[in-house]
Design an enzyme around this catalytic site. Structure first.
Site, PDB file in Angstrom:
ATOM      1  N   ASN A   2       0.860  -1.186   0.000  1.00  0.00           N
ATOM      2  CA  ASN A   2       0.000   0.000   0.000  1.00  0.00           C
ATOM      3  C   ASN A   2       0.900   1.242   0.000  1.00  0.00           C
ATOM      4  O   ASN A   2       1.422   1.627   1.042  1.00  0.00           O
ATOM      5  CB  ASN A   2      -0.909  -0.022   1.244  1.00  0.00           C
ATOM      6  CG  ASN A   2      -1.788   1.213   1.337  1.00  0.00           C
ATOM      7  OD1 ASN A   2      -1.899   1.979   0.376  1.00  0.00           O
ATOM      8  ND2 ASN A   2      -2.403   1.415   2.483  1.00  0.00           N
ATOM      9  N   TRP A   3       1.049   1.826  -1.171  1.00  0.00           N
ATOM     10  CA  TRP A   3       1.952   2.991  -1.300  1.00  0.00           C
ATOM     11  C   TRP A   3       1.358   4.246  -0.673  1.00  0.00           C
ATOM     12  O   TRP A   3       2.040   5.246  -0.517  1.00  0.00           O
ATOM     13  CB  TRP A   3       2.256   3.253  -2.777  1.00  0.00           C
ATOM     14  CG  TRP A   3       3.347   2.398  -3.348  1.00  0.00           C
ATOM     15  CD1 TRP A   3       3.598   1.079  -3.070  1.00  0.00           C
ATOM     16  CD2 TRP A   3       4.357   2.808  -4.296  1.00  0.00           C
ATOM     17  NE1 TRP A   3       4.684   0.657  -3.794  1.00  0.00           N
ATOM     18  CE2 TRP A   3       5.166   1.690  -4.553  1.00  0.00           C
ATOM     19  CE3 TRP A   3       4.626   4.001  -4.951  1.00  0.00           C
ATOM     20  CZ2 TRP A   3       6.241   1.739  -5.432  1.00  0.00           C
ATOM     21  CZ3 TRP A   3       5.695   4.039  -5.836  1.00  0.00           C
ATOM     22  CH2 TRP A   3       6.498   2.927  -6.060  1.00  0.00           C
ATOM     23  N   LYS A   4       0.078   4.220  -0.371  1.00  0.00           N
ATOM     24  CA  LYS A   4      -0.624   5.420   0.120  1.00  0.00           C
ATOM     25  C   LYS A   4      -0.364   6.585  -0.844  1.00  0.00           C
ATOM     26  O   LYS A   4      -0.195   6.351  -2.034  1.00  0.00           O
ATOM     27  CB  LYS A   4      -0.206   5.738   1.553  1.00  0.00           C
ATOM     28  CG  LYS A   4      -0.274   4.508   2.462  1.00  0.00           C
ATOM     29  CD  LYS A   4      -0.167   4.831   3.911  1.00  0.00           C
ATOM     30  CE  LYS A   4      -0.180   3.545   4.721  1.00  0.00           C
ATOM     31  NZ  LYS A   4      -0.264   3.766   6.151  1.00  0.00           N
ATOM     32  N   HIS A  47      -9.909   1.569   4.502  1.00  0.00           N
ATOM     33  CA  HIS A  47      -8.665   1.736   5.268  1.00  0.00           C
ATOM     34  C   HIS A  47      -8.913   2.746   6.389  1.00  0.00           C
ATOM     35  O   HIS A  47      -9.622   3.742   6.199  1.00  0.00           O
ATOM     36  CB  HIS A  47      -7.538   2.222   4.347  1.00  0.00           C
ATOM     37  CG  HIS A  47      -6.194   2.163   5.001  1.00  0.00           C
ATOM     38  ND1 HIS A  47      -5.801   3.081   5.940  1.00  0.00           N
ATOM     39  CD2 HIS A  47      -5.176   1.282   4.880  1.00  0.00           C
ATOM     40  CE1 HIS A  47      -4.578   2.768   6.363  1.00  0.00           C
ATOM     41  NE2 HIS A  47      -4.178   1.678   5.728  1.00  0.00           N
ATOM     42  N   GLU A  82      -7.224   5.082   7.584  1.00  0.00           N
ATOM     43  CA  GLU A  82      -6.871   6.491   7.305  1.00  0.00           C
ATOM     44  C   GLU A  82      -8.011   7.180   6.551  1.00  0.00           C
ATOM     45  O   GLU A  82      -8.324   8.342   6.806  1.00  0.00           O
ATOM     46  CB  GLU A  82      -5.562   6.541   6.497  1.00  0.00           C
ATOM     47  CG  GLU A  82      -4.371   6.219   7.391  1.00  0.00           C
ATOM     48  CD  GLU A  82      -3.151   5.714   6.644  1.00  0.00           C
ATOM     49  OE1 GLU A  82      -3.136   5.713   5.406  1.00  0.00           O
ATOM     50  OE2 GLU A  82      -2.202   5.296   7.343  1.00  0.00           O
ATOM     51  N   GLU A  90      -6.082  -4.614  10.481  1.00  0.00           N
ATOM     52  CA  GLU A  90      -5.035  -3.612  10.653  1.00  0.00           C
ATOM     53  C   GLU A  90      -5.330  -2.802  11.913  1.00  0.00           C
ATOM     54  O   GLU A  90      -6.024  -1.761  11.845  1.00  0.00           O
ATOM     55  CB  GLU A  90      -5.028  -2.663   9.452  1.00  0.00           C
ATOM     56  CG  GLU A  90      -4.660  -3.318   8.145  1.00  0.00           C
ATOM     57  CD  GLU A  90      -3.955  -2.317   7.242  1.00  0.00           C
ATOM     58  OE1 GLU A  90      -2.810  -2.580   6.878  1.00  0.00           O
ATOM     59  OE2 GLU A  90      -4.537  -1.270   6.942  1.00  0.00           O
ATOM     60  N   GLY A 130       2.097   2.135  11.135  1.00  0.00           N
ATOM     61  CA  GLY A 130       3.139   3.163  11.104  1.00  0.00           C
ATOM     62  C   GLY A 130       3.800   3.436  12.445  1.00  0.00           C
ATOM     63  O   GLY A 130       4.515   4.431  12.582  1.00  0.00           O
ATOM     64  N   SER A 151       2.881  -2.154  10.469  1.00  0.00           N
ATOM     65  CA  SER A 151       4.321  -2.217  10.782  1.00  0.00           C
ATOM     66  C   SER A 151       4.995  -3.525  10.369  1.00  0.00           C
ATOM     67  O   SER A 151       5.933  -3.975  11.024  1.00  0.00           O
ATOM     68  CB  SER A 151       4.558  -1.934  12.269  1.00  0.00           C
ATOM     69  OG  SER A 151       4.184  -0.602  12.565  1.00  0.00           O
TER      70      SER A 151
HETATM   71  C1  PEP Z   1      -1.228   0.400   6.278  1.00  0.00           C
HETATM   72  O1  PEP Z   1      -1.498   1.567   6.584  1.00  0.00           O
HETATM   73  O2  PEP Z   1      -1.969  -0.249   5.505  1.00  0.00           O
HETATM   74  C2  PEP Z   1      -0.013  -0.180   6.818  1.00  0.00           C
HETATM   75  C3  PEP Z   1       0.029  -1.477   6.929  1.00  0.00           C
HETATM   76  O3  PEP Z   1       0.977   0.701   7.174  1.00  0.00           O
HETATM   77  P1  PEP Z   1       2.395   0.358   7.838  1.00  0.00           P
HETATM   78  O4  PEP Z   1       2.900  -0.930   7.246  1.00  0.00           O
HETATM   79  O5  PEP Z   1       3.260   1.522   7.480  1.00  0.00           O
HETATM   80  O6  PEP Z   1       2.159   0.229   9.297  1.00  0.00           O
END
Ligand code: PEP
Length: 245
Positions: free
Chosen positions: A8-10, A96, A98, A166, A172, A209
């Protein structure tokens, strides 16, 4: 069967980075695989699909969101599942945390987005996860069950369904739940789908993470069918090492 690894590049990347990384992934035996999925910003999805076709690459493409409106119409700024399908999008991240937090996604809009994905035969990757305070007050099972119940409002039938657990407190932060905590929730997800959506083939992912250092352990947990990777997916070395599990 291979486990699913979703990058997931966001809201990150550049034309240069896309051209470079997509070419690397097309040539690497660990990433040139349909179970490795690049979820890119839409504008880069187009470029990636062109390079993928040119190189005959096998990895899959995903979008990070989709319009809740259907097909085409007067919805300025929106991108429909129909349009994403045309680019070869196989998966769609929906819900998601976010987007739920910053874009105020409502339950109704999530249901419409899932329906739109299914109508185009795109597999939804539905995200659920509790905050730190909900985890700490012990009410997370009830909270996650309520998030899963959104799926029961979807009108189209599920053939394949990916659900990513998640926890918001792990995204993050560098903090990762232990194996028991991950498996407890993935078992709950699988039991829910078996009870209420028995015709859907469920793939349950963990996200939060995941890194080159912890991926092997996480991907080898019994309930984990794959991982959703944020930050570490932006660095090809890290991402490739995750894919070597
Ligand atoms: C995400 O936001 O989908 C995610 C898994 O982020 P991270 O790996 O940076 O925690």
């Amino acid at each position: 069967m291979s486990k699913l690894i979703i990058a997931n590049w966001k809201m990150n990347g550049s034309v240069e980075q896309i051209e470079r990384d997509v070419s690397i992934y097309a040539k690497c035996i660990y990433t040139n695989n349909p179970s490795v999925i690049l979820a890119l910003p839409n504008i880069y999805l187009y470029i990636a699909s062109q390079i993928k076709n040119k190189l005959g690459a096998k990895f899959s493409l995903a979008a990070q969101d989709v319009s809740e409106f259907i097909n085409y119409g007067a919805y300025t700024g929106e991108i429909s599942a129909t349009m994403l399908k045309e680019l070869g999008t196989k998966y769609l991240i929906i819900g998601h945390s976010e987007r739920r937090a910053y874009l105020n996604e409502t339950e109704d809009s999530l249901v419409n987005k899932i329906d739109n994905a299914l109508n185009e035969k795109i597999t939804p990757v539905f995200c659920i996860g509790e905050s730190k305070s909900i985890r700490e007050n012990g009410k997370y099972i009830n909270f996650l069950d309520n998030q899963l119940r959104i799926l029961l409002q979807v009108k189209s039938s599920f053939d394949k369904l990916v659900i990513a657990y998640e926890p918001i407190w792990a995204i993050g932060t560098g903090v990762v739940p232990n194996g028991e905590q991950i498996c407890e929730v993935l078992k709950l997800i699988k039991a829910f789908v078996q009870n209420y959506l028995p015709h859907a083939k469920i793939t349950a992912l963990y996200g939060g993470s995941v890194s080159g250092v912890n991926a092997y352990e996480i991907l080898n947990l019994p309930e984990v069918d794959g991982v959703l990777v944020g930050g570490a997916s932006l660095k090809p070395d890290d991402f490739i090492s995750i894919c070597t599990y």
